[in-house]
Design a protein around this motif. Structure first.
Motif: not given
Length: 160
Positions: A1-14, A104-109
């Motif tokens: 869980m977390g805000v958009s851009g926190s890495g949820k998808s990458t970590v969850a897939e891992g 997080i903002a930098a990742r989203m950008s």
């Protein structure tokens, strides 16, 4: 869980790969109307979210009935949203990826192909309710590299 851009998808897939569990990206469950709103920079309302969250809980419950645990990347920003997710399968644990909003903002950008614009980050940060002491979850520092976060999450989940 977390805000958009926190890495949820990458970590969850891992986590999914490391533990041999099915993975679901919650964003893929959104109806087109929700995607259109977010793409236009319009935050979702709770009325937009309730059916989506119910679909996520139903997917997890179906997997659980078949004897299968799952891993899902989902914002789950508010306790009420997490309550809906917990209504599906018999157990739900949360791994909250948290860290500096500037990072997080930098990742989203840096990800121009994602439907969620960086302009909605402030809205998500305002909406975020940290895990309660009575919620089964762990908070991990998203400043760690993804592999470290996966390892920390897997270790924590292994002791559940």
């Amino acid at each position: 869980m977390g805000v958009s851009g926190s890495g949820k998808s990458t970590v969850a897939e891992g986590i999914s790969t490391a533990m041999g569990l099915p993975f679901a990206e919650a964003d893929r469950f959104h109806p087109e109307a929700n995607i259109a709103k977010m793409s236009a920079g319009i935050p979702l309302t709770d009325a937009d979210r309730w059916p989506w969250l119910s679909d996520l809980a139903a997917w997890m419950a179906t997997q659980a009935r078949e004897g299968q645990s799952t891993v899902m990347a989902c914002s789950a920003l508010r306790r009420a949203y997490r309550d809906v997710l917990r209504s599906g399968p018999p157990e739900v644990q949360f791994v909250h990826l948290d860290g500096p909003v500037e990072l997080i903002a930098a990742r989203m950008s840096a990800r121009p192909d994602h439907f969620m614009p960086a302009s909605l980050l402030a809205s998500q940060v305002r909406t975020l309710e940290p895990l309660g002491a009575d919620e089964d979850g762990v908070v991990l520092d998203l400043r760690h590299d993804p592999q470290t976060l996966v390892e920390q999450a897997v270790e924590w989940l292994a002791h559940r």
